[in-house]
Enzyme design. Sequence first.
Site, mmCIF file in Angstrom:
data_model
loop_
_atom_site.group_PDB
_atom_site.id
_atom_site.type_symbol
_atom_site.label_atom_id
_atom_site.label_comp_id
_atom_site.label_asym_id
_atom_site.label_seq_id
_atom_site.Cartn_x
_atom_site.Cartn_y
_atom_site.Cartn_z
ATOM 1 N N SER A 13 24.361 33.439 -53.770
ATOM 2 C CA SER A 13 25.027 32.345 -54.487
ATOM 3 C C SER A 13 24.275 31.899 -55.733
ATOM 4 O O SER A 13 24.851 31.215 -56.580
ATOM 5 C CB SER A 13 25.226 31.139 -53.555
ATOM 6 N N SER A 14 22.998 32.251 -55.852
ATOM 7 C CA SER A 14 22.237 31.847 -57.041
ATOM 8 C C SER A 14 20.985 32.702 -57.167
ATOM 9 O O SER A 14 20.585 33.384 -56.220
ATOM 10 C CB SER A 14 21.844 30.364 -56.962
ATOM 11 N N GLY A 15 20.387 32.630 -58.347
ATOM 12 C CA GLY A 15 19.121 33.306 -58.594
ATOM 13 C C GLY A 15 18.158 32.345 -59.251
ATOM 14 O O GLY A 15 18.565 31.344 -59.851
ATOM 15 N N ARG A 16 16.850 32.633 -59.128
ATOM 16 C CA ARG A 16 15.855 31.746 -59.737
ATOM 17 C C ARG A 16 14.648 32.550 -60.183
ATOM 18 O O ARG A 16 14.310 33.581 -59.581
ATOM 19 C CB ARG A 16 15.436 30.659 -58.741
ATOM 20 N N HIS A 237 13.658 43.427 -50.267
ATOM 21 C CA HIS A 237 14.649 42.777 -49.416
ATOM 22 C C HIS A 237 14.186 41.346 -49.200
ATOM 23 O O HIS A 237 13.079 41.106 -48.721
ATOM 24 C CB HIS A 237 14.784 43.504 -48.078
ATOM 25 N N ASP A 238 15.008 40.394 -49.550
ATOM 26 C CA ASP A 238 14.586 38.989 -49.549
ATOM 27 C C ASP A 238 14.072 38.522 -48.193
ATOM 28 O O ASP A 238 13.149 37.706 -48.115
ATOM 29 C CB ASP A 238 15.696 38.064 -50.061
ATOM 30 N N ASN A 297 20.739 39.361 -37.208
ATOM 31 C CA ASN A 297 21.442 38.647 -38.288
ATOM 32 C C ASN A 297 22.410 37.633 -37.692
ATOM 33 O O ASN A 297 23.222 37.976 -36.825
ATOM 34 C CB ASN A 297 22.227 39.625 -39.157
ATOM 35 N N GLN A 305 28.064 26.685 -46.937
ATOM 36 C CA GLN A 305 28.303 26.910 -48.360
ATOM 37 C C GLN A 305 29.800 27.042 -48.647
ATOM 38 O O GLN A 305 30.318 26.471 -49.614
ATOM 39 C CB GLN A 305 27.562 28.172 -48.816
ATOM 40 N N GLY A 406 15.503 28.258 -47.842
ATOM 41 C CA GLY A 406 16.234 27.071 -48.296
ATOM 42 C C GLY A 406 16.879 26.276 -47.197
ATOM 43 O O GLY A 406 17.002 25.049 -47.287
#
Length: 475
Positions: A13-16, A237-238, A297, A305, A406
């Site tokens: 949904s977002s990057g930083r 991989h996050d 998972n 969200q 998060g």
Amino acid sequence: MPNYYLAIDIGASSGRHILFWLENGQMRMEEVYRFPNGMEEQNGSLCWNYPAVEQHILTGMRRCTEIGKIPVSVGIDTWGVDFVLLDAQDNVLGETVGYRDRRTEGMDVLVSEVIPLEKLYARTGIQKAAYNTIYQLMAVKQTSPEQLSNAKTFLMVPDYFHWKLCGVKANEYTEATTTQLIDPAACDWDRELIERLGYPVEIFQKVVQPGTVLGELTDAVSETVGYRCKVVLPAAHDTASAILAMPSTDPDTVYISSGTWSLLGVELDAPDCGDSSRRNNFTNEGGFLRKICYLTNIMGLWMIQSLKKELWEQGIELDFAELCALAEKESILSIVPCNHNRFLSPDSMIEEIQRTCAESGQMVPQTPAQLAAVVYRSLAACYGEAVSQLRESRGKPYNALSIIGGGSNAAYLNRLTAEATGCTVYVGPGEATAIGNAAAQMFCFGELNSVSEVRRCVRHSFDVTVVQNSKTRKH
């Protein structure tokens, strides 16, 4: 002046872009850029807009020049399973379809005709999930076989963006394991399996371990961003990056990497591909220094969200903290099976939750607070079940649980998790993925020398709070 390390953490949904450096033995950080991300419908498929993401990557890197903090290296982490195929001229073949697209429906049947599920798990150690790369490639083979015929290069998403930065093609290990095409013992492609499935084995690149210098910024990228630096592979991989930043050195601590997905498990030295693990749907993904991220998972905060987005479209503007606070005041006890495919990409998350509750004879949530409460209670129930399965699979009590990422900001969910799992819960840090990304870069430059040193540094640098369940004796 310290060495600055730029971690680019790109989620669904977002990057930083976050700069990190060490100061008096502590890790410091400064967010320099943030951008939106998400799948968009394109020609009937849910696709990623990679050209837009690439521009955001360069814009955020250029921001470092503007503030006068030039990194010595940069690394990118993203979600798993998605990929691009390049032709002989390095053009992207086909649409950049994302994992929530429905093209993989029925592909598990075709794969199982080549190799039964039980044998596939014993061979790869990866849990069955409809969106795994192995099934996405089968969908390409069935619907667009010319793409595979014309493909010369297979790159996972972070591999693609690393190549765009430095011109070097490689498949980073932790990301590659999410394909369900890696031999976990060899930490390399299972070429026999790939050939049996009818995928062109020659398109797969060399598997490279995180903490490796992949190259340097190309001249074109350097001119655009205003500096030169190394491109260092993090655990791309996050999930693997987040686990590296877990602030516990106790090997028997359960983790939940909490974000769009919730990844719950423990770190192992070797894969567990046994039948108990398969039945409980645990997976053996790659970790830093060839560790195994043994996990399952769970749908995660994707449901919240989606709920927030849908409410916003109805004119109800609530942020995540407000939704969480409202949910905590509700008494509704309804629970839905978060991991059911019906919640993967529904037309309406609200209607799907309500329909599921009605079908099971439970109270149907109506208000935003009730809907959020059902999601949080359902997630906690999934966590409790997963920890029980983990205890069964590994034969250990597992009394401590670390929530990173998060989603650790959801205090109500943390309390529900402590109750559902019977664990003492340690919460934080919230930016675990970016921290782990930067830690791999620091490891490459010799500023951190072991996983235990990374985790001690994280515990020393960031706030970690404790949530105890009602059965735990208070300190």
